[in-house]
Design an enzyme around this catalytic site. Structure first.
Site, PDB file in Angstrom:
ATOM      1  N   HIS A   1       0.854  -1.202   0.000  1.00 37.72           N
ATOM      2  CA  HIS A   1       0.000   0.000   0.000  1.00 37.72           C
ATOM      3  C   HIS A   1       0.887   1.248   0.000  1.00 37.72           C
ATOM      4  O   HIS A   1       1.252   1.776   1.054  1.00 37.72           O
ATOM      5  CB  HIS A   1      -0.927  -0.006   1.229  1.00 37.72           C
ATOM      6  CG  HIS A   1      -1.962   1.080   1.223  1.00 37.72           C
ATOM      7  ND1 HIS A   1      -3.300   0.850   1.442  1.00 37.72           N
ATOM      8  CD2 HIS A   1      -1.872   2.418   1.023  1.00 37.72           C
ATOM      9  CE1 HIS A   1      -3.978   1.989   1.379  1.00 37.72           C
ATOM     10  NE2 HIS A   1      -3.113   2.969   1.137  1.00 37.72           N
TER      11      HIS A   1
ATOM     12  N   GLY B   1      -8.586   8.344  -2.252  1.00 37.92           N
ATOM     13  CA  GLY B   1      -9.028   9.729  -2.235  1.00 37.92           C
ATOM     14  C   GLY B   1      -9.597  10.073  -0.864  1.00 37.92           C
ATOM     15  O   GLY B   1      -9.764   9.177  -0.012  1.00 37.92           O
TER      16      GLY B   1
ATOM     17  N   HIS C   1      -9.952   1.338  -0.184  1.00 33.80           N
ATOM     18  CA  HIS C   1      -9.825   2.061   1.085  1.00 33.80           C
ATOM     19  C   HIS C   1     -11.177   1.959   1.792  1.00 33.80           C
ATOM     20  O   HIS C   1     -12.200   2.323   1.211  1.00 33.80           O
ATOM     21  CB  HIS C   1      -9.491   3.523   0.845  1.00 33.80           C
ATOM     22  CG  HIS C   1      -8.054   3.762   0.511  1.00 33.80           C
ATOM     23  ND1 HIS C   1      -7.433   3.223  -0.577  1.00 33.80           N
ATOM     24  CD2 HIS C   1      -7.112   4.503   1.153  1.00 33.80           C
ATOM     25  CE1 HIS C   1      -6.165   3.608  -0.598  1.00 33.80           C
ATOM     26  NE2 HIS C   1      -5.946   4.391   0.433  1.00 33.80           N
TER      27      HIS C   1
ATOM     28  N   HIS D   1       1.139   4.953  -2.235  1.00 34.55           N
ATOM     29  CA  HIS D   1       0.671   5.865  -3.290  1.00 34.55           C
ATOM     30  C   HIS D   1       1.876   6.590  -3.878  1.00 34.55           C
ATOM     31  O   HIS D   1       2.644   7.218  -3.131  1.00 34.55           O
ATOM     32  CB  HIS D   1      -0.293   6.906  -2.721  1.00 34.55           C
ATOM     33  CG  HIS D   1      -1.531   6.335  -2.096  1.00 34.55           C
ATOM     34  ND1 HIS D   1      -2.685   6.115  -2.819  1.00 34.55           N
ATOM     35  CD2 HIS D   1      -1.801   5.947  -0.827  1.00 34.55           C
ATOM     36  CE1 HIS D   1      -3.615   5.616  -2.008  1.00 34.55           C
ATOM     37  NE2 HIS D   1      -3.105   5.510  -0.800  1.00 34.55           N
TER      38      HIS D   1
ATOM     39  N   THR E   1      -1.208   4.304  -8.152  1.00 31.27           N
ATOM     40  CA  THR E   1      -1.295   5.704  -8.535  1.00 31.27           C
ATOM     41  C   THR E   1      -2.561   5.963  -9.343  1.00 31.27           C
ATOM     42  O   THR E   1      -3.096   5.062  -9.985  1.00 31.27           O
ATOM     43  CB  THR E   1      -0.030   6.140  -9.312  1.00 31.27           C
ATOM     44  OG1 THR E   1      -0.016   7.570  -9.381  1.00 31.27           O
ATOM     45  CG2 THR E   1       0.041   5.561 -10.706  1.00 31.27           C
ATOM     46  N   THR E   2      -3.002   7.213  -9.306  1.00 35.97           N
ATOM     47  CA  THR E   2      -4.236   7.612  -9.989  1.00 35.97           C
ATOM     48  C   THR E   2      -3.901   8.185 -11.364  1.00 35.97           C
ATOM     49  O   THR E   2      -3.234   9.223 -11.434  1.00 35.97           O
ATOM     50  CB  THR E   2      -4.953   8.718  -9.160  1.00 35.97           C
ATOM     51  OG1 THR E   2      -4.805   8.436  -7.761  1.00 35.97           O
ATOM     52  CG2 THR E   2      -6.414   8.828  -9.526  1.00 35.97           C
ATOM     53  N   PRO E   3      -4.336   7.538 -12.443  1.00 32.39           N
ATOM     54  CA  PRO E   3      -4.074   8.097 -13.778  1.00 32.39           C
ATOM     55  C   PRO E   3      -4.666   9.503 -13.875  1.00 32.39           C
ATOM     56  O   PRO E   3      -5.814   9.713 -13.497  1.00 32.39           O
ATOM     57  CB  PRO E   3      -4.796   7.129 -14.718  1.00 32.39           C
ATOM     58  CG  PRO E   3      -5.002   5.884 -13.928  1.00 32.39           C
ATOM     59  CD  PRO E   3      -5.097   6.287 -12.497  1.00 32.39           C
TER      60      PRO E   3
ATOM     61  N   GLU F   1     -11.768   4.333   6.586  1.00 36.35           N
ATOM     62  CA  GLU F   1     -10.702   5.245   7.031  1.00 36.35           C
ATOM     63  C   GLU F   1     -11.325   6.329   7.922  1.00 36.35           C
ATOM     64  O   GLU F   1     -10.672   6.919   8.769  1.00 36.35           O
ATOM     65  CB  GLU F   1      -9.981   5.860   5.810  1.00 36.35           C
ATOM     66  CG  GLU F   1      -8.618   6.440   6.160  1.00 36.35           C
ATOM     67  CD  GLU F   1      -7.849   6.943   4.949  1.00 36.35           C
ATOM     68  OE1 GLU F   1      -8.351   6.852   3.813  1.00 36.35           O
ATOM     69  OE2 GLU F   1      -6.719   7.445   5.150  1.00 36.35           O
TER      70      GLU F   1
ATOM     71  N   ASN G   1       2.339   9.432  -5.542  1.00 34.27           N
ATOM     72  CA  ASN G   1       2.527  10.864  -5.268  1.00 34.27           C
ATOM     73  C   ASN G   1       2.509  11.225  -3.785  1.00 34.27           C
ATOM     74  O   ASN G   1       2.684  12.388  -3.432  1.00 34.27           O
ATOM     75  CB  ASN G   1       1.501  11.700  -6.041  1.00 34.27           C
ATOM     76  CG  ASN G   1       1.916  11.828  -7.496  1.00 34.27           C
ATOM     77  OD1 ASN G   1       2.918  12.460  -7.811  1.00 34.27           O
ATOM     78  ND2 ASN G   1       1.173  11.180  -8.384  1.00 34.27           N
TER      79      ASN G   1
HETATM   80  C1  6MZ Z   1      -7.044   7.794   0.787  1.00 31.31           C
HETATM   81  C2  6MZ Z   1      -5.098   8.485  -0.249  1.00 31.31           C
HETATM   82  C3  6MZ Z   1      -4.422   8.501   0.996  1.00 31.31           C
HETATM   83  O1  6MZ Z   1      -2.506   8.470  -6.769  1.00 31.31           O
HETATM   84  O2  6MZ Z   1      -1.534  10.719  -7.226  1.00 31.31           O
HETATM   85  N1  6MZ Z   1      -4.220   8.878  -1.188  1.00 31.31           N
HETATM   86  N2  6MZ Z   1      -6.383   8.129  -0.351  1.00 31.31           N
HETATM   87  N3  6MZ Z   1      -6.456   7.798   1.997  1.00 31.31           N
HETATM   88  C4  6MZ Z   1      -5.168   8.170   2.152  1.00 31.31           C
HETATM   89  N4  6MZ Z   1      -4.661   8.229   3.424  1.00 31.31           N
HETATM   90  C5  6MZ Z   1      -3.828   9.272   3.901  1.00 31.31           C
HETATM   91  N5  6MZ Z   1      -3.143   8.860   0.760  1.00 31.31           N
HETATM   92  C6  6MZ Z   1      -3.045   9.079  -0.579  1.00 31.31           C
HETATM   93  O3  6MZ Z   1      -1.074   9.558  -5.031  1.00 31.31           O
HETATM   94  C7  6MZ Z   1      -1.725  10.530  -4.244  1.00 31.31           C
HETATM   95  C8  6MZ Z   1      -3.186  10.196  -4.126  1.00 31.31           C
HETATM   96  O4  6MZ Z   1      -3.368   8.984  -3.382  1.00 31.31           O
HETATM   97  C9  6MZ Z   1      -4.564   9.033  -2.626  1.00 31.31           C
HETATM   98  C10 6MZ Z   1      -5.188  10.402  -2.868  1.00 31.31           C
HETATM   99  O5  6MZ Z   1      -6.147  10.295  -3.890  1.00 31.31           O
HETATM  100  C11 6MZ Z   1      -3.998  11.232  -3.342  1.00 31.31           C
HETATM  101  O6  6MZ Z   1      -4.364  12.330  -4.148  1.00 31.31           O
HETATM  102  P1  6MZ Z   1      -1.315   9.359  -6.606  1.00 31.31           P
HETATM  103  O7  6MZ Z   1      -0.040   8.727  -7.060  1.00 31.31           O
END
Ligand code: 6MZ
Length: 345
Positions: free
Chosen positions: A20, A172, A197, A22, A102-104, A200, A24
């Site tokens: 898990h 998100g 998710h 992300h 990651t989110t396209p 949360e 960015n």
């Molecule tokens: C939910 C999260 C998150 O996708 O642009 N993101 N979504 N809960 C969390 N807990 C803190 N942390 C990150 O990476 C950034 C994106 O991941 C999701 C959010 O949509 C965030 O904009 P990417 O690579």
């Protein structure tokens, strides 16, 4: 003898599985600097005191920070560099298998497809000691049209890169938007694994829908156990399904959804022998690493070195890797254990 320093050494040396993370949220200060991000923006991206000071709205504050990373990764080149560096940093932390999500995103000079292609280019060029797979995220705040458009691109790309694109995620800001089962049903029918998710924030109705859908994994699951403000009915349903959860302790503590490490809901999973893995979520934003997260598990929940090795081994089973790959990672973990008996003392 087990001391703080042998635990430190053990957690770093242990071959780990990250399920898990992300993209960015994982950009370190040095990556942002390389991407030409201004110092003031970097301070904003990594300014935990700002989040911590906003106690009640810490989670919402955290979501504003991603804008800094998104501004720094708005071209195919910058997405490629970001992915490459994040992989290198996880490799440096002895992560042997990484499922990066990651989110396209489409930007002025980049389509969603080009975004995914840049990430995949970096994954394909990876020559480190780490295997990387991709999970593509749907942002829950996006409308159905946008999500369906993303899904279409994801399914097309999955046909071209079936060995890399393994799953789809719903993420998100949990206070915005909702879980749309239809998107994930289609993804499942097209052989994508699903991770969502879930809980949360407290949202029993949505948790019930997600559990009934039955994804392969759940992110966070913070407000699921009745002792953590979840409802008994959902907990019962969860215990029947035993879906592995991705635990991100530091993220939850900083976002204020968990009161403290000591009171983190992971202890219910440990106590009841329920499936979980340990993850970073956003190692850049939350200034953590997977090794540190393992250290917290030792410090706050008494997981021994043997237990931590087992957590890593179990995570292999919860991953979206093929059966042959799973066998390989498990044998690597067994071999590492045999070769490093001294580290277990
Ligand atoms: C939910 C999260 C998150 O996708 O642009 N993101 N979504 N809960 C969390 N807990 C803190 N942390 C990150 O990476 C950034 C994106 O991941 C999701 C959010 O949509 C965030 O904009 P990417 O690579």
């Amino acid at each position: 003898m087990t001391t703080k320093s042998t635990i430190y050494q053990f957690c770093r040396a242990l071959p780990k599985i990250e399920l898990h993370a992300h993209l960015n949220g994982s950009l370190s200060m040095s990556i942002l600097t390389e991407l030409g991000c201004m110092d003031t923006s970097i301070v904003r991206y990594m300014n935990l005191t700002d989040i911590l000071n906003k106690k009640e709205r810490a989670l919402d504050e955290c979501f504003k920070l991603f804008k800094v990373a998104h501004d720094a990764t708005n071209t195919p080149d910058s997405v490629y560099i970001a992915t490459k560096r994040v992989i290198e940093e996880f490799d440096h932390d002895n992560v042997m298998y990484l499922e990066l999500r990651t989110t396209p995103r489409s930007e002025e000079n980049m389509s969603k497809q080009e975004y995914i292609e840049s990430v995949i280019k970096a994954i394909k060029e990876n020559d480190k000691n780490i295997t990387v797979k991709l999970i593509l995220s749907i942002n829950r705040s996006h409308d159905m049209k946008n999500s369906q458009e993303s899904l279409e691109v994801i399914l097309n790309m999955k046909k071209i890169f079936p060995d890399i694109i393994k799953g789809i995620d719903l993420s998100g800001n949990p206070n915005v938007g909702k879980f749309e089962a239809a998107i994930f049903k289609t993804a499942k029918e097209n052989s994508l694994y699903t991770t969502i998710h879930c809980a949360e924030v407290k949202n029993d109705e949505e948790v019930k829908d997600i559990l009934n859908f039955g994804p392969d994994r759940l992110g966070h699951a913070t407000f699921l156990h009745p002792r953590y403000d979840g409802c008994q009915e959902n907990w019962q349903l969860y215990c029947e399904k035993r879906i592995p959860i991705e635990c991100c302790m530091t993220s939850n503590v900083i976002c204020g959804t968990s009161e403290s490490y000591k009171k983190h809901h992971i202890q219910e999973w440990i106590k009841n022998g329920l499936p979980f893995c340990i993850s970073t979520d956003d190692k850049g934003v939350f200034c953590t690493s997977l090794s540190e997260e393992y250290e917290y598990a030792n410090e706050f929940f008494d997981l021994s070195k043997e237990d931590m090795w087992k957590v890593s081994l179990n995570a292999v089973d919860y991953s979206f890797a093929s059966n042959a790959e799973k066998l390989l990672y498990k044998s690597k973990l067994n071999e590492w254990k045999r070769d490093n008996e001294n580290l277990f003392l």
